[in-house]
Structures are given as structure tokens and as C-alpha cells.
Design an enzyme around this catalytic site. Structure first.
Site, PDB file in Angstrom:
ATOM      1  N   VAL A   1     -14.866-102.834  49.789  1.00 17.08           N
ATOM      2  CA  VAL A   1     -14.300-102.789  48.431  1.00 17.08           C
ATOM      3  C   VAL A   1     -15.101-101.805  47.555  1.00 17.08           C
ATOM      4  CG1 VAL A   1     -13.888-104.104  46.309  1.00 17.08           C
ATOM      5  CG2 VAL A   1     -13.291-105.088  48.526  1.00 17.08           C
TER       6      VAL A   1
ATOM      7  N   LEU B   1      -7.154-104.714  47.841  1.00 13.64           N
ATOM      8  CA  LEU B   1      -7.263-103.736  48.926  1.00 13.64           C
ATOM      9  C   LEU B   1      -7.183-104.427  50.276  1.00 13.64           C
ATOM     10  CD1 LEU B   1     -10.330-101.780  47.496  1.00 13.64           C
ATOM     11  CD2 LEU B   1      -7.899-101.366  47.069  1.00 13.64           C
TER      12      LEU B   1
ATOM     13  N   GLU C   1      -7.901-104.301  54.220  1.00 12.43           N
ATOM     14  CA  GLU C   1      -8.708-103.551  55.173  1.00 12.43           C
ATOM     15  C   GLU C   1      -7.758-102.749  56.041  1.00 12.43           C
ATOM     16  OE1 GLU C   1     -11.784-105.657  57.288  1.00 12.43           O
ATOM     17  OE2 GLU C   1     -11.920-107.075  55.639  1.00 12.43           O
TER      18      GLU C   1
ATOM     19  N   ASN D   1      -3.358-113.880  46.937  1.00 12.00           N
ATOM     20  CA  ASN D   1      -3.764-114.104  48.328  1.00 12.00           C
ATOM     21  C   ASN D   1      -3.224-115.426  48.868  1.00 12.00           C
ATOM     22  OD1 ASN D   1      -5.000-111.682  48.701  1.00 12.00           O
ATOM     23  ND2 ASN D   1      -7.100-112.439  48.584  1.00 12.00           N
TER      24      ASN D   1
ATOM     25  N   PHE E   1       5.239-109.083  54.875  1.00 13.41           N
ATOM     26  CA  PHE E   1       4.393-110.248  55.162  1.00 13.41           C
ATOM     27  C   PHE E   1       5.184-111.396  55.777  1.00 13.41           C
ATOM     28  CE2 PHE E   1      -0.140-110.326  54.092  1.00 13.41           C
ATOM     29  CZ  PHE E   1      -0.289-108.965  53.924  1.00 13.41           C
TER      30      PHE E   1
ATOM     31  N   GLY F   1      -6.148-114.374  59.116  1.00  8.83           N
ATOM     32  CA  GLY F   1      -7.605-114.453  59.113  1.00  8.83           C
ATOM     33  C   GLY F   1      -8.168-113.346  58.253  1.00  8.83           C
TER      34      GLY F   1
ATOM     35  N   CYS G   1     -10.741-112.323  53.575  1.00  7.34           N
ATOM     36  CA  CYS G   1     -10.248-112.786  52.266  1.00  7.34           C
ATOM     37  C   CYS G   1      -9.421-114.069  52.320  1.00  7.34           C
ATOM     38  CB  CYS G   1      -9.419-111.690  51.613  1.00  7.34           C
ATOM     39  SG  CYS G   1     -10.410-110.265  51.166  1.00  7.34           S
TER      40      CYS G   1
ATOM     41  N   LYS H   1      -6.884-108.062  62.564  1.00  6.26           N
ATOM     42  CA  LYS H   1      -5.591-107.381  62.502  1.00  6.26           C
ATOM     43  C   LYS H   1      -5.839-105.951  62.975  1.00  6.26           C
ATOM     44  CE  LYS H   1      -5.957-105.550  57.863  1.00  6.26           C
ATOM     45  NZ  LYS H   1      -5.331-105.361  56.564  1.00  6.26           N
TER      46      LYS H   1
ATOM     47  N   ARG I   1     -14.332-110.910  61.118  1.00  3.59           N
ATOM     48  CA  ARG I   1     -14.601-112.092  60.295  1.00  3.59           C
ATOM     49  C   ARG I   1     -13.367-112.991  60.248  1.00  3.59           C
ATOM     50  NH1 ARG I   1     -16.837-109.461  54.894  1.00  3.59           N
ATOM     51  NH2 ARG I   1     -15.604-107.713  55.694  1.00  3.59           N
TER      52      ARG I   1
END
Ligand code: UDX
Length: 423
Positions: free
Chosen positions: A13, A150, A152, A205, A246, A254, A257, A318, A325
Site C-alpha cells: 500500500v 488497492l 494486490e 471489504n 466478484f 483469503g 485484507c 490469488k 497470507r
């Protein structure tokens, strides 16, 4: 207009924020407490994989608009705007651990220039702007919330082409100064109060995680009734109120975030006396999704994992990142190992170390002598994989595709039995 900006924290970030602001013409100093990282970044070496970021860092450093220093105090001297981009990991009770934010705020308080604006980009519980304000304890400094959205793997594109910019502040003047940083970006700017800005981040989120868990649940229904999740998604996604994004089923959500932010929002609600039962259900159903994928692998192996060798394609949470993580791929692999399987894993970017797991250099090498293949991350190279090569290398030609990336007719033509999700 070029502004002097400091960024505290050079994770994905912070570094994306710093490099993109330099790209937009601002003069940016990024600080980190890790000396080795600062030294690498000063030579424009980015220590993690984020498409397009290394190029922007090189561009900024070469243009003299981007520099890196050790420690927050050294960065903020002379900066008009200071971004806090430090991690907010999960504490043992599920709440967000604010110790990095507090330490960063404390480290800059004395050296901030009069009139500076401190911009909190770290994801922090509602009310944290006032925590930072108390630590800085300066009447001449304003604290503003400016959450990041943001992803990843597309952080640079998300920064430069955002759906919206959210700014939370009680000071119209500070809000204008933060908005001005983004003036060359074409996106609506919503200026609101700090609590609303902080809530927007968690709500976005949590909603996205809910959307994915919903689609994973519908995939389970599809399997039960013999429907096809691909067509169901097309059917519901074309309703503009739902939207097509989505809605990809998979092994569960996962990453750095969603897991921590959903738990933090449950905890924030709880502290306010509201039992967020819906979101607790979403979190529980995400864990069930891992179990459902393990059950598919067990089924593919005839009922037991003990003594089996499983080829695993993908470790990252992903595609497009080396981040593991809270990766569902790793969570699933850990259960396979715990139930007595040996795993031969391949990932184009990510690396993990586990007893009972060997990591190999190619997708086909992973299949060598394995009793089944499980696809866990949707890397594009798996879409065009040599399925005949897979079939000849597997001991039994059975594949569990938790991301629905393989083409069923092509798999059938190669003689593979393919178990997907929701079809
Ligand atoms: C997320 C948010 O998108 C971003 O706005 C926020 O600031 C940080 O968290 P990120 O964690 O990078 O970004 O990943 P994202 O692309 O959102 O995916 C999250 C998880 O959901 C991944 O495990 C992904 O595989 C999964 N996912 C996503 C699905 O299973 N299906 C989908 O359709 C989309």
C-alpha cells in the site's frame, strides 16, 4: 501542482501510494523501519511482486521525485502531507492491532512541519483518526482518513484509476488539500467525516467477501441440484443491481485484507453492542469452503488422503501475487498434509516451506507420480496447461479444480476426470 509528500511504511500500500504520487508529479519521501528494505528501494529494487510497481519506482527515483529514508522522523521534515501506510495486523481477539500506527504517529509527531496534514491510509477501526490525533497532540496538525482500495496484483492500476477517492475529515481545508493530490485522476471524490470514511473501508471489504461467500454457497446448491454455476453467475450477474464482478466461485477468499477486516468489523460492531451475525456467518462459511474443497480431494482419492501424493497448482491467495497470507491454497494444503498426504506444489511466484511438501519448478513436474491434481490458484498459465502431459504424469487421471480454470471438454479429451466447483 506538485506537493511535498511523506509516506510512512513501504508495504504494497505505502510503496504503491508513494510511487504513484511521484508518477503524478509530487515530490515523495518514503520511510520504512527496515534498513535493508530502504537500501534496496533506494536502488529501485522492489522486494515483492506487484505488476508495474518496479517501473514506477525506477521512474520516480530517476526523476528525483521519489526517495527512501530510514525511519518516519527523517521523512516528514518539510512534508505538507504525511501518509500513514503501516500494517494493522489482527490481534489475538480478532480486533485490529494498532501498535504500528501508534508507533508511526509517535515517531513523526515532533518533526511534522506546522500545518501538516497526516493522512491515515492504514485500515483502522472506526475512531482511529482521533487516536492518531491524540498521539500527535499538535493543534497545528490535522489528521484525515483516506482509505485505500488497492487489490494486490493490480494495486498500481487501482491507484491510478480508482472507482472513487474517499476522504474523511472534519476540516474542509484539509480535505481540499488531500483531494488536490488526486486532481489529475479521473474519479469522484467523496469527502465525509472520519468515522464514515473508516466504515466505508470495512463495509466495502465485508460486502465483497459476502458476495464471494454467497456465490460459493450457490455453487454448493448447484452441485446438489445439478445446475451449472457458470450459467447461474451469468444469469444473476447481468442484473445491474447485482453486477458481474466478484462472483467467481473458488476455494474461499483469503489474502491480507478480507480475513482480518471481516473479523475486525465483527469486533467493531460487538464493541458497539451489535452482534453482526450475518458477517460471522460469512466468515464461518468461508472456512467451510476450505473443508468442502478438501472433501473433493478426498473423494478424488477414493476416500482417504493417508499415503497419497497430491499435486497442487498454486500457493498464492490469488493469481498475480506472491502473497500467501491467509491463502486458501495454503490452508487446504495444510489439511492435506495433516491427513497424511504428501504434496508436490508448483506456483509461478509464491513459496512456502512445509514438512511433507516439495515445491517444484513447473506445473507438469508437480504431477509426476501424483495420485491426483488440485488446482488452487487461478494463474493464467494453468488455463492453457498441457492436459495430455498432466494425464501421462498422474498415477490416476483425476483433477480437482477449485477455481474452475480448466476447460471441461479439453480435460475429458485428455482422459482426465475433472471435479470443479458448482458444476
Ligand atoms: C482486497 C480488496 O479488493 C481491496 O479493495 C482492499 O483494499 C484489499 O483487499 P486483495 O486482498 O488484494 O484486495 O484481493 P481481491 O482481489 O479482492 O481478492 C480477495 C480474495 O477473494 C482472494 O482470495 C480471491 O481469490 C477471492 N475472490 C475474489 C474470489 O474467490 N472470487 C472472486 O470473484 C473475487
Amino acid at each position: 501542482m506538485s506537493t511535498s509528500v511523506a509516506v510512512i511504511g513501504t508495504g504494497y500500500v505505502g510503496l504503491t501510494t508513494g510511487a504513484c504520487l511521484a508518477h503524478l508529479g509530487h515530490r515523495v519521501t518514503c520511510a520504512d523501519i527496515d534498513a535493508a528494505k530502504v537500501a534496496a528501494l533506494a536502488e529501485a529494487r522492489v522486494p515483492f511482486y506487484e505488476p508495474g510497481l518496479a517501473e514506477l519506482v525506477r521512474e520516480g527515483v530517476a526523476a528525483g521525485r521519489l526517495r527512501f529514508v530510514l525511519g518516519g522522523a527523517a521523512a516528514v521534515d518539510g512534508a505538507d502531507l504525511v501518509f500513514l501506510c503501516v500494517p494493522t495486523p489482527q490481534a489475538d481477539d480478532g480486533s485490529a492491532d494498532l501498535s504500528y500506527v501508534e508507533a508511526a504517529a509517535g515517531s513523526i509527531a515532533a518533526t511534522l512541519r506546522p500545518g501538516a496534514v497526516v493522512v491515515n491510509k492504514s485500515t483502522v477501526p472506526v475512531g482511529s483518526a482521533s487516536v492518531v490525533e491524540r498521539i500527535i497532540a499538535r493543534d497545528d496538525v490535522t489528521v484525515v482518513s483516506n482509505p485505500e482500495f488497492l487489490r494486490e496484483g493490480s494495486a498500481v492500476a487501482d491507484f491510478l484509476r480508482p472507482d472513487r477517492v474517499i476522504i474523511g475529515t472534519e476540516s474542509a481545508e484539509a480535505g481540499r488539500r488531500v483531494a488536490a493530490l488526486y486532481h489529475s485522476i479521473d474519479a469522484p471524490v467523496l469527502i465525509t467525516d472520519p468515522a464514515s470514511a473508516e466504515t466505508i473501508k470495512y463495509a466495502a471489504n465485508a460486502f465483497l467477501a459476502t458476495k464471494i461467500s454467497f456465490v460459493n454457497a450457490i455453487a454448493a446448491v448447484c452441485e446438489a441440484v445439478g445446475a451449472d454455476i457458470g450459467d447461474v453467475i451469468r444469469g444473476i450477474g447481468s442484473d445491474r443491481r447485482i453486477g458481474p464482478d466478484f462472483l467467481r466461485p473458488g476455494p474461499g477468499w483469503g489474502g491480507s485484507c478480507f480475513p482480518k477486516d471481516t473479523r475486525a468489523l465483527v469486533s467493531i460492531a460487538e464493541q458497539g453492542g451489535y452482534d453482526f451475525r450475518l458477517l460471522r456467518g460469512v466468515i464461518a462459511s468461508n472456512a467451510e469452503q476450505h473443508d468442502r474443497m478438501v472433501a473433493k480431494v478426498r473423494q478424488a482419492l477414493g476416500g482417504s488422503l493417508r499415503g497419497a501424493t497430491v499435486a497442487a497448482w498454486g500457493l498464492a491467495f490469488k493469481a498475480g501475487t506472491d502473497d500467501v497470507r491467509d491463502s486458501p491454497a495454503v490452508a487446504i494444503i495444510d489439511v492435506l498434509l495433516a491427513e497424511g498426504a504428501t504434496v508436490r506444489a508448483y506456483d509461478p511466484q509464491a513459496v512456502i516451506a512445509r514438512q511433507g511438501l516439495v515445491q517444484v519448478g513447473s506445473a507438469l513436474a508437480a504431477c509426476e507420480g501424483a495420485d491426483a491434481l488440485v488446482v488452487l490458484t487461478e494463474w493464467s498459465e494453468f488455463l492453457g496447461a498441457d492436459l495430455d502431459g498432466v494425464a501421462t504424469r498422474l498415477r490416476t487421471p483425476v483433477v480437482v479444480d477449485t477455481r474452475n480454470v480448466l476447460d471441461p471438454p479439453a480435460a475429458a479429451a485428455a482422459g482426465l476426470t475433472l471435479l470443479g466447483v458448482g458444476r
